[in-house]
Design a protein around this motif. Structure first.
Motif, PDB file in Angstrom:
ATOM      1  N   ALA A   1     -12.502   3.061   2.608  1.00 52.60           N
ATOM      2  CA  ALA A   1     -11.906   3.536   1.346  1.00 52.60           C
ATOM      3  C   ALA A   1     -11.114   4.832   1.573  1.00 52.60           C
ATOM      4  CB  ALA A   1     -12.998   3.744   0.295  1.00 52.60           C
ATOM      5  N   LYS A   2     -11.608   5.676   2.500  1.00 51.80           N
ATOM      6  CA  LYS A   2     -10.901   6.948   2.764  1.00 51.80           C
ATOM      7  C   LYS A   2      -9.515   6.683   3.354  1.00 51.80           C
ATOM      8  CE  LYS A   2     -14.565  10.333   3.339  1.00 51.80           C
ATOM      9  NZ  LYS A   2     -15.548  10.918   4.265  1.00 51.80           N
ATOM     10  N   LYS A   3      -9.390   5.546   4.039  1.00 49.58           N
ATOM     11  CA  LYS A   3      -8.091   5.233   4.661  1.00 49.58           C
ATOM     12  C   LYS A   3      -7.103   4.634   3.658  1.00 49.58           C
ATOM     13  CE  LYS A   3      -9.982   4.462   9.244  1.00 49.58           C
ATOM     14  NZ  LYS A   3     -11.104   3.565   9.500  1.00 49.58           N
ATOM     15  N   MET A   4      -7.590   4.235   2.489  1.00 45.68           N
ATOM     16  CA  MET A   4      -6.686   3.635   1.501  1.00 45.68           C
ATOM     17  C   MET A   4      -5.900   4.736   0.812  1.00 45.68           C
ATOM     18  SD  MET A   4      -8.881   0.831  -0.564  1.00 45.68           S
ATOM     19  CE  MET A   4      -7.482   0.067  -1.368  1.00 45.68           C
ATOM     20  N   LYS A   5      -4.585   4.689   0.948  1.00 45.62           N
ATOM     21  CA  LYS A   5      -3.756   5.717   0.303  1.00 45.62           C
ATOM     22  C   LYS A   5      -2.956   5.073  -0.820  1.00 45.62           C
ATOM     23  CE  LYS A   5      -4.768   9.034   3.213  1.00 45.62           C
ATOM     24  NZ  LYS A   5      -6.113   9.448   2.847  1.00 45.62           N
ATOM     25  N   VAL A   6      -2.839   5.786  -1.918  1.00 49.13           N
ATOM     26  CA  VAL A   6      -1.992   5.249  -2.972  1.00 49.13           C
ATOM     27  C   VAL A   6      -0.542   5.334  -2.513  1.00 49.13           C
ATOM     28  CG1 VAL A   6      -3.607   5.892  -4.813  1.00 49.13           C
ATOM     29  CG2 VAL A   6      -1.722   7.436  -4.241  1.00 49.13           C
ATOM     30  N   GLY A   7       0.268   4.386  -2.983  1.00 49.94           N
ATOM     31  CA  GLY A   7       1.669   4.371  -2.571  1.00 49.94           C
ATOM     32  C   GLY A   7       2.567   3.894  -3.694  1.00 49.94           C
ATOM     33  N   ASP A   8       3.875   3.899  -3.390  1.00 47.31           N
ATOM     34  CA  ASP A   8       4.862   3.416  -4.354  1.00 47.31           C
ATOM     35  C   ASP A   8       4.625   1.917  -4.565  1.00 47.31           C
ATOM     36  OD1 ASP A   8       7.046   2.603  -5.740  1.00 47.31           O
ATOM     37  OD2 ASP A   8       8.532   3.400  -4.333  1.00 47.31           O
ATOM     38  N   PRO A   9       4.308   1.508  -5.794  1.00 48.58           N
ATOM     39  CA  PRO A   9       4.050   0.082  -6.021  1.00 48.58           C
ATOM     40  C   PRO A   9       5.208  -0.810  -5.577  1.00 48.58           C
ATOM     41  CG  PRO A   9       3.438   1.367  -7.957  1.00 48.58           C
ATOM     42  CD  PRO A   9       4.129   2.310  -7.020  1.00 48.58           C
ATOM     43  N   MET A  10       6.416  -0.261  -5.574  1.00 44.44           N
ATOM     44  CA  MET A  10       7.593  -1.064  -5.205  1.00 44.44           C
ATOM     45  C   MET A  10       7.752  -1.233  -3.690  1.00 44.44           C
ATOM     46  SD  MET A  10       9.422  -2.472  -7.353  1.00 44.44           S
ATOM     47  CE  MET A  10       8.942  -2.648  -9.028  1.00 44.44           C
ATOM     48  N   ASP A  11       6.983  -0.446  -2.917  1.00 42.23           N
ATOM     49  CA  ASP A  11       7.052  -0.583  -1.463  1.00 42.23           C
ATOM     50  C   ASP A  11       6.200  -1.796  -1.065  1.00 42.23           C
ATOM     51  OD1 ASP A  11       6.653  -0.446   1.252  1.00 42.23           O
ATOM     52  OD2 ASP A  11       6.465   1.746   1.298  1.00 42.23           O
ATOM     53  N   PRO A  12       6.789  -2.788  -0.401  1.00 43.74           N
ATOM     54  CA  PRO A  12       6.028  -4.007  -0.079  1.00 43.74           C
ATOM     55  C   PRO A  12       4.786  -3.731   0.766  1.00 43.74           C
ATOM     56  CG  PRO A  12       8.357  -4.272   0.461  1.00 43.74           C
ATOM     57  CD  PRO A  12       8.183  -2.844   0.043  1.00 43.74           C
ATOM     58  N   LYS A  13       4.734  -2.555   1.420  1.00 43.55           N
ATOM     59  CA  LYS A  13       3.555  -2.251   2.262  1.00 43.55           C
ATOM     60  C   LYS A  13       2.395  -1.659   1.448  1.00 43.55           C
ATOM     61  CE  LYS A  13       5.754   0.185   5.554  1.00 43.55           C
ATOM     62  NZ  LYS A  13       7.161   0.090   5.143  1.00 43.55           N
ATOM     63  N   THR A  14       2.674  -1.221   0.229  1.00 41.11           N
ATOM     64  CA  THR A  14       1.644  -0.556  -0.581  1.00 41.11           C
ATOM     65  C   THR A  14       0.531  -1.523  -0.984  1.00 41.11           C
ATOM     66  OG1 THR A  14       3.155   1.096  -1.424  1.00 41.11           O
ATOM     67  CG2 THR A  14       1.249   0.625  -2.799  1.00 41.11           C
ATOM     68  N   LYS A  15      -0.723  -1.065  -0.796  1.00 40.74           N
ATOM     69  CA  LYS A  15      -1.873  -1.898  -1.189  1.00 40.74           C
ATOM     70  C   LYS A  15      -2.555  -1.338  -2.459  1.00 40.74           C
ATOM     71  CE  LYS A  15      -2.220  -4.922   2.308  1.00 40.74           C
ATOM     72  NZ  LYS A  15      -0.773  -5.041   2.454  1.00 40.74           N
ATOM     73  N   THR A  16      -2.364  -0.031  -2.705  1.00 41.96           N
ATOM     74  CA  THR A  16      -2.957   0.591  -3.898  1.00 41.96           C
ATOM     75  C   THR A  16      -1.867   1.303  -4.687  1.00 41.96           C
ATOM     76  OG1 THR A  16      -4.944   0.983  -2.600  1.00 41.96           O
ATOM     77  CG2 THR A  16      -4.805   2.123  -4.699  1.00 41.96           C
ATOM     78  N   GLY A  17      -1.657   0.867  -5.913  1.00 43.95           N
ATOM     79  CA  GLY A  17      -0.594   1.437  -6.726  1.00 43.95           C
ATOM     80  C   GLY A  17      -1.131   2.381  -7.792  1.00 43.95           C
ATOM     81  N   ALA A  18      -0.421   2.395  -8.933  1.00 44.50           N
ATOM     82  CA  ALA A  18      -0.811   3.268 -10.045  1.00 44.50           C
ATOM     83  C   ALA A  18      -1.748   2.519 -10.976  1.00 44.50           C
ATOM     84  CB  ALA A  18       0.444   3.693 -10.796  1.00 44.50           C
ATOM     85  N   VAL A  19      -2.564   3.259 -11.732  1.00 43.47           N
ATOM     86  CA  VAL A  19      -3.302   2.626 -12.836  1.00 43.47           C
ATOM     87  C   VAL A  19      -2.344   2.552 -14.036  1.00 43.47           C
ATOM     88  CG1 VAL A  19      -5.561   3.338 -11.965  1.00 43.47           C
ATOM     89  CG2 VAL A  19      -4.399   4.755 -13.681  1.00 43.47           C
ATOM     90  N   VAL A  20      -2.746   1.806 -15.062  1.00 36.03           N
ATOM     91  CA  VAL A  20      -1.741   1.316 -16.007  1.00 36.03           C
ATOM     92  C   VAL A  20      -1.134   2.365 -16.941  1.00 36.03           C
ATOM     93  CG1 VAL A  20      -3.241   0.611 -17.918  1.00 36.03           C
ATOM     94  CG2 VAL A  20      -1.213  -0.734 -17.382  1.00 36.03           C
TER      95      VAL A  20
END
Ligand code: NAD
Length: 481
Positions: free
Chosen positions: A305-324
Motif C-alpha cells: 500500500a505504501k508503494k501505491m501513489k495517487v496519480g493523474d486519472p488520465m494517465d494510462p499508467k495511474t492505478k489510484t486516482g481521485a475520490v469523487v
C-alpha cells in the motif's frame, strides 16, 4: 460540457432553466453543467414513457433486443470517449474505466438483449381438470436510479433488464457523474428505440429523484445507492405499493485463513481494498487475518500500500486516482480522524494528498491508501461504511470468531474467504450473512447469478432472470379443460 435531459426523444434543459455545476474531481474544477430538473420535468418524462408503453410492451422481444444490441454497438464504438468521460467525471483511473466500467456497460446491454429471448414462464397442469400458465407482463413505467461510483456500469445494469422486459423507463443517474449517461442518451434514437421508451433526467436526488419515486404512474423503482437514501425511498414507495429493488451500502469483510494461497490472497486483497479508490460497494473494508499469519500478512499489505501513489486519472499508467468529490474526501478524512480517536493506529496513508509534480492537479481530491489496525470490531469505523481507500485490519483466532466479527455489522452485501480447506470454505460461506460470498477470488462476476445484499445492504436481487422477474408482474391464467 453541457448535459441535457432526454425526454420524448428530445435533448432538453430543465423546465426551470436552472443548472448544477459539474466538477472534475482530479482538479477540483468546474468543467460543465447539468440541468437542475424538478417535478415538471419528471411529469413530462413519465408522460412520454407512459405514451410509449403500449407499443413498446407489444414489440416482440427480439426487436427490443435488437435495439439494446445496437445501443451496445454504439457504446463499443465510442468506448474511448466514454472511458475518458467517466474518468473525468468520477476521478477514477482511465485504465479502470477502459478495462472495467465501459466494457461492462456494453456487456450489460448485450446480456439482457440475450436473456429476454431465453426468459420462460411456468405452466402447472391439474391432471385432467385444468392447465395453468404464468404470463409475465411488463409493469409499465419504471424508475431506475443509480449512484456515482460505477456510473455507466450500474446505469445500464438497470435500464437493460427494464427495457428488455417491455417497460418504458425514466432513469436518473447520479448528479455527481451524469456525463456517460448523457452521452448514451444522444445515441438512443440511432439505436432504434422509439421516442419515450427511454427517458433520462438529471438533477439532485432530493428534488428530481424524490419527485420521480413519488410519481403515481411509476410502477417500480430500481435503486442503487446509500442505505439512508434507500430507507427514504422505501418509506415513500411502500404506502403507494410500488415494486422496489434496493441495492445499498456495505461493510464487507475479507477473511484470510492461514492455509490460504498467501500471495494470491495478498494481491487480491490489495485490489479488493483499493480498486476505484475503495469506492466499490463490494470492496472489502474489514480485513480479518488468522493470528498465525497476521504479522506477515499485515506487513506485506502495508508495504504494497505504501508503494501505491495517487496519480493523474488520465494517465494510462495511474492505478489510484481521485475520490469523487470534496465532500466525500472530507468524509473519508473525518473517518480516519475518528479511527485515531477510537484507538486505531494508522499503519500507512491517512492523509489528503495530490499527485507528485502535477501542479494542475493540486486542487483535486486525493486520499492516500490507508490501513488502520488496533480498532475494536464494534467501533464506529469498523461498523460504518466509509467508501474510500481506507481499510482496517484485525487478527482472529478461530473460525467462529471470524464469522462473528464478519457478521457484526448492520450490512450484509459481500464477503471474501481465503482458505484451501474446501469443507471450511463451504461452512463459512453458508454462515456468512451476505448476499455474495467469494472464495479465493474477488469481483468475479457471472451476470446470470443473483446479485444483492441482506440486512441493511438491500432488498431483492438483480442479475440474470431475477432482474427480469422484478421488472415483470406474473399473472396466472387457469384454463378449464
Ligand atoms: P446516494 O444514495 O446518495 O445516491 C444514489 C442515487 O440516488 C443518486 O442518483 C441520487 O441522486 C439519488 N437520490 C438521492 N436522494 C434521493 C431521493 N430522496 N429520492 C430519490 N433519489 C435520490 O448514493 P451515492 O453516494 O451516489 O452512492 C454511494 C452508495 O451507493 C454507497 O453507499 C454504496 O455502497 C452504494 N452502492 C451500492 C451498490 C450495490 O450494488 N449494493 C453498488 C454501488 C454503490
Amino acid at each position: 460540457m453541457e448535459v441535457l435531459n432526454l425526454i420524448q426523444g428530445k435533448l432538453l434543459s430543465a423546465t426551470s432553466g436552472e443548472w448544477i455545476d459539474l466538477t472534475d474531481p482530479s482538479k477540483g474544477k468546474v468543467y460543465g453543467r447539468l440541468p437542475r430538473s424538478g417535478t415538471e420535468d419528471v411529469n413530462l418524462a413519465v408522460e412520454s414513457a407512459n405514451k410509449a408503453f403500449k407499443s413498446w410492451s407489444a414489440t416482440p422481444p427480439g426487436e427490443r433486443a435488437a435495439c439494446l444490441n445496437r445501443l451496445a454497438d454504439l457504446v463499443s464504438k465510442n468506448a474511448q470517449l466514454l472511458s475518458r468521460s467517466e474518468s473525468t467525471d468520477n476521478g477514477k483511473p482511465i485504465s479502470l474505466a477502459a478495462a472495467v466500467d465501459i466494457p461492462r456497460a456494453e456487456k450489460n446491454l448485450r446480456f439482457y438483449a440475450s436473456a429476454i429471448q431465453h426468459f420462460a414462464s411456468e405452466s402447472h397442469a391439474m391432471e385432467g381438470e385444468a392447465i395453468n400458465y404464468t404470463l409475465r407482463k411488463p409493469l409499465g413505467v419504471v424508475a431506475c436510479i443509480s449512484p456515482w461510483n460505477l456510473p455507466l456500469y450500474l446505469f445500464t445494469w438497470k435500464i437493460a433488464p427494464a427495457l428488455a422486459s417491455g417497460n418504458c423507463v425514466v432513469a436518473k443517474p447520479s448528479e455527481i457523474t451524469p456525463v456517460t449517461a448523457y452521452l448514451l442518451s444522444t445515441w438512443v434514437k440511432e439505436a432504434g428505440f422509439p421516442d419515450g421508451v427511454l427517458n433520462i433526467i438529471h438533477g439532485l436526488g432530493a428534488e428530481v429523484g424524490d419527485a420521480l419515486v413519488r410519481h403515481p404512474k411509476i410502477a417500480a423503482v430500481s435503486f442503487t445507492g446509500g442505505t439512508a437514501t434507500g430507507a427514504h425511498i422505501a418509506s415513500v414507495t411502500a404506502p403507494r405499493f410500488k415494486k422496489l429493488s434496493l441495492e445499498l451500502g456495505g461493510k464487507n469483510a475479507a477473511i484470510i485463513f492461514d492455509d490460504c494461497d498467501f500471495e494470491n490472497a495478498l494481491a487480491t486483497t490489495m485490489r479488493s481494498s483499493f480498486a476505484n479508490q475503495g469506492q466499490i460497494c463490494l470492496c472489502g473494508s474489514r480485513i480479518l487475518v488468522e493470528k498465525s499469519i497476521y504479522t506477515r500478512f499485515r506487513d506485506a499489505l502495508v508495504s504494497k500500500a505504501k508503494k501505491m501513489k495517487v496519480g493523474d486519472p488520465m494517465d494510462p499508467k495511474t492505478k489510484t486516482g481521485a475520490v469523487v468529490s470534496k465532500e466525500h474526501r472530507d468524509k473519508i478524512i473525518d473517518y480516519i480522524t475518528l479511527a485515531r480517536e477510537e484507538g486505531g493506529t494508522v499503519l500507512c496513508g491517512g492523509n489528503k494528498t495530490t499527485p507528485e509534480n502535477q501542479p494542475g492537479l493540486v486542487g483535486g481530491y486525493y486520499v492516500e491508501p490507508t490501513i488502520i489496525e488496533g480498532l475494536k470490531y464494534d467501533c464506529e469505523v469498523n461498523q460504518k461504511e466509509i467508501f474510500g481507500p481506507v481499510v482496517t485490519i484485525q487478527p482472529f483466532e478461530t473460525e467462529e470468531e471470524a464469522v462473528s466479527i464478519a457478521n457484526s455489522t448492520e450490512y450484509g452485501l459481500a464477503a471474501t474467504v481465503w482458505t484451501n480447506d474446501l469443507k471450511r470454505a463451504h461452512r463459512v460461506a453458508a454462515e456468512l450473512e451476505t448476499g455474495i460470498c467469494w472464495v479465493n477470488c474477488w469481483l468475479l462476476r457471472d451476470l446470470r447469478t443473483p446479485f444483492g445484499g441482506v440486512k441493511n445492504s438491500g432488498v431483492g436481487r438483480e442479475g440474470g432472470f431475477d432482474a427480469l422477474r422484478f421488472f415483470t408482474e406474473s399473472q396466472n391464467v387457469c384454463i378449464k379443460l
